[in-house]
Motif scaffolding. Structure first.
Motif, PDB file in Angstrom:
ATOM      1  N   TYR A  63       0.813  -1.218   0.000  1.00  0.00           N
ATOM      2  CA  TYR A  63       0.000   0.000   0.000  1.00  0.00           C
ATOM      3  C   TYR A  63       0.842   1.262   0.000  1.00  0.00           C
ATOM      4  CZ  TYR A  63       1.434  -0.149   4.845  1.00  0.00           C
ATOM      5  OH  TYR A  63       2.192  -0.209   5.983  1.00  0.00           O
ATOM      6  N   PRO A 111      -5.414   4.460  -2.280  1.00  0.00           N
ATOM      7  CA  PRO A 111      -4.585   3.762  -3.270  1.00  0.00           C
ATOM      8  C   PRO A 111      -3.523   4.671  -3.887  1.00  0.00           C
ATOM      9  CG  PRO A 111      -6.802   4.152  -4.124  1.00  0.00           C
ATOM     10  CD  PRO A 111      -6.838   4.496  -2.673  1.00  0.00           C
ATOM     11  N   PRO A 127      -0.698   5.143  -6.946  1.00  0.00           N
ATOM     12  CA  PRO A 127      -0.326   4.646  -8.279  1.00  0.00           C
ATOM     13  C   PRO A 127       0.984   3.859  -8.235  1.00  0.00           C
ATOM     14  CG  PRO A 127      -1.010   6.950  -8.396  1.00  0.00           C
ATOM     15  CD  PRO A 127      -0.920   6.606  -6.942  1.00  0.00           C
ATOM     16  N   SER A 128       1.077   2.875  -9.108  1.00  0.00           N
ATOM     17  CA  SER A 128       2.273   2.038  -9.250  1.00  0.00           C
ATOM     18  C   SER A 128       2.571   1.231  -7.997  1.00  0.00           C
ATOM     19  CB  SER A 128       3.502   2.899  -9.617  1.00  0.00           C
ATOM     20  OG  SER A 128       3.276   3.596 -10.821  1.00  0.00           O
ATOM     21  N   THR A 129       1.525   0.838  -7.281  1.00  0.00           N
ATOM     22  CA  THR A 129       1.643  -0.126  -6.184  1.00  0.00           C
ATOM     23  C   THR A 129       0.668  -1.262  -6.468  1.00  0.00           C
ATOM     24  OG1 THR A 129      -0.074   0.900  -4.809  1.00  0.00           O
ATOM     25  CG2 THR A 129       2.194   1.692  -4.517  1.00  0.00           C
ATOM     26  N   LEU A 156      -1.772  -2.327  -4.918  1.00  0.00           N
ATOM     27  CA  LEU A 156      -3.145  -2.044  -4.514  1.00  0.00           C
ATOM     28  C   LEU A 156      -3.694  -0.780  -5.179  1.00  0.00           C
ATOM     29  CD1 LEU A 156      -2.978  -2.843  -0.671  1.00  0.00           C
ATOM     30  CD2 LEU A 156      -3.431  -4.377  -2.590  1.00  0.00           C
ATOM     31  N   GLU A 157      -3.075  -0.352  -6.285  1.00  0.00           N
ATOM     32  CA  GLU A 157      -3.463   0.915  -6.894  1.00  0.00           C
ATOM     33  C   GLU A 157      -4.897   0.926  -7.400  1.00  0.00           C
ATOM     34  OE1 GLU A 157      -1.207   1.873 -10.383  1.00  0.00           O
ATOM     35  OE2 GLU A 157      -1.262  -0.166 -11.151  1.00  0.00           O
ATOM     36  N   ASN A 158      -5.468  -0.248  -7.708  1.00  0.00           N
ATOM     37  CA  ASN A 158      -6.832  -0.308  -8.229  1.00  0.00           C
ATOM     38  C   ASN A 158      -7.878  -0.587  -7.151  1.00  0.00           C
ATOM     39  OD1 ASN A 158      -6.045   0.128 -10.966  1.00  0.00           O
ATOM     40  ND2 ASN A 158      -5.401  -2.014 -11.105  1.00  0.00           N
ATOM     41  N   ASN A 159      -7.440  -0.722  -5.908  1.00  0.00           N
ATOM     42  CA  ASN A 159      -8.389  -0.916  -4.809  1.00  0.00           C
ATOM     43  C   ASN A 159      -9.104   0.388  -4.474  1.00  0.00           C
ATOM     44  OD1 ASN A 159      -7.055  -3.380  -4.815  1.00  0.00           O
ATOM     45  ND2 ASN A 159      -7.022  -3.546  -2.584  1.00  0.00           N
ATOM     46  N   GLU A 160     -10.282   0.284  -3.885  1.00  0.00           N
ATOM     47  CA  GLU A 160     -11.039   1.470  -3.504  1.00  0.00           C
ATOM     48  C   GLU A 160     -10.451   2.101  -2.239  1.00  0.00           C
ATOM     49  OE1 GLU A 160     -15.192   0.953  -3.114  1.00  0.00           O
ATOM     50  OE2 GLU A 160     -15.460   0.014  -5.093  1.00  0.00           O
TER      51      GLU A 160
END
Length: 380
Positions: A63, A246, A248-250, A252-256
């Motif tokens: 995260y 979230p 970017p570039s982790t 979990l970047e697409n998690n809410e």
């Protein structure tokens, strides 16, 4: 600059590095400014200069914006620079101390050595302000013992509620060995320092930790139960909660993102655990079907869930019964007990009672102030 190449930190001025590293403490319980507000062991709000040693990190927490391998602007401050900056703020009365965390510099041991060096520099220069250290999972005990000689408060972040979840978001460390063992050592060292004569009168803060809320699908019920267990086992005073956002570039970047109100409700629940004598199972009646808290005051929800407990007679109720009444806190309950008999709402207001909240749940001289059924109906 080539894609994937990090900005060379040596091109930044001291002021620029300070801003980068203060912002980098987002996931360490304070807001994103160079000066943050924290609470001392006596409950007093204090201002601390908050920074990382470096935001370059060997860890791979899924995260975190500072995770290893993520392309981002890197910066570092030396122990000497942090000591100098802290003194500058302190002499201007802008702060009362230092909150110091860091990315992992190679490993936990090397990181703690540099954190310790900051504290030693400050104390050896006569600094008497508050020093709060956020140490890394896996920090050796001998370094925790040395840090305890210089810092007012230190602790390790738990981040989540169990080893399975932890291995998912912090794959470099072992939850039981690197986190829970350190919480136990911290508890023991704090108790030892409090018993030591000649500690210089320095305030010794209680054990603390932090949870990232919403990075995984764990329900609030599990977080509350973990906080309750930590309070009993590790003498945890105040947990911190950080809403997941979230990056970017982790991984979990697409998690809410987790709503900020969830963090607030967990803080309120933790106060009820610590200051009101409630236990984790007391909240079982106010979770939704997924084990999440509602975005409403948990103390009010508890009172509404147990109408059989009310009304309480202000002049005969026990301290525990008074603390269950919305609008009555620990200070107000103590004043009521010490000042009884009380004959009017005006007297209760002088005790600090918030009558708008308390009125449906109390009796004064045998008279109920508001019909509870009407109150509940109006709020539905």
């Amino acid at each position: 600059m080539n894609k994937g190449q990090s900005v060379n930190e040596h091109h930044f001025t001291l002021s620029e590095r300070m801003k980068i590293l203060s912002a980098g403490t987002k996931y360490d319980s304070c807001n994103q400014s160079a000066v943050c507000h924290a609470f001392g062991p006596d409950g007093r709000c204090i201002q601390l200069y908050k920074t990382l040693l470096t935001n370059a990190c060997a860890g791979e927490c899924t995260y975190c914006p500072n995770r290893c391998g993520r392309d981002s602007t890197k910066a570092t401050l030396s122990p000497e620079e942090i000591a100098k900056i802290t003194w500058s703020f302190y002499r201007k009365n802008a702060i009362e101390g230092l909150f110091l965390s860091s990315g992992i510099i190679g490993d936990a041991e090397k990181t703690a050595e540099q954190q310790l060096e900051v504290a030693q520099l400050l104390r050896n220069q006569g600094f008497t302000g508050y020093i709060h250290m956020r140490v890394m999972p896996g920090t050796p005990r001998y370094l925790l013992e040395e840090i305890a000689d210089y810092a007012n408060k230190f602790g390790v972040n738990a981040e989540t509620t169990n080893s399975v979840n932890y291995s998912e978001i912090c794959p470099n460390f072992d939850y039981n060995k690197d986190v829970l063992q350190r919480l136990q050592w911290t508890r023991d060292l704090i108790n030892k320092k409090r018993k030591e004569a000649g500690y210089g009168g320095r305030i010794v803060g209680a054990n603390d930790t932090q949870f990232v809320v919403g990075a995984l699908s764990e329900p609030d019920r599990d977080i509350v139960r973990t906080v309750d267990r930590f309070m009993d086992k590790y003498e945890l005073r105040r947990p911190y909660f950080m809403s997941f956002d979230p990056v970017p570039s982790t991984p979990l970047e697409n998690n809410e993102a987790s709503p900020h109100w969830r963090e607030i409700r967990l803080y309120q629940t933790s106060f009820l655990l610590k200051d009101y004598g409630l236990k984790a199972f007391d909240f079982d009646a106010i979770y939704d079907d997924s084990g999440l808290l509602y975005d409403q005051d948990p103390k009010m929800l508890l009172a509404q869930a147990h109408p059989e407990r009310f009304p309480v007679d202000i002049n005969s109720a026990s301290m525990g019964e008074l603390l269950l009444v919305p609008g009555i806190g620990p200070v107000g309950a103590k004043r009521i007990v010490q000042s009884r008999p009380l004959l009017s709402e005006k007297e209760l207001m002088r005790m600090g009672v918030v009558m708008e909240r308390a009125r449906p749940f109390i009796e004064i001289n045998g008279g109920r102030q508001t019909n509870l059924a009407s109150f509940l109906g109006a709020g539905s």
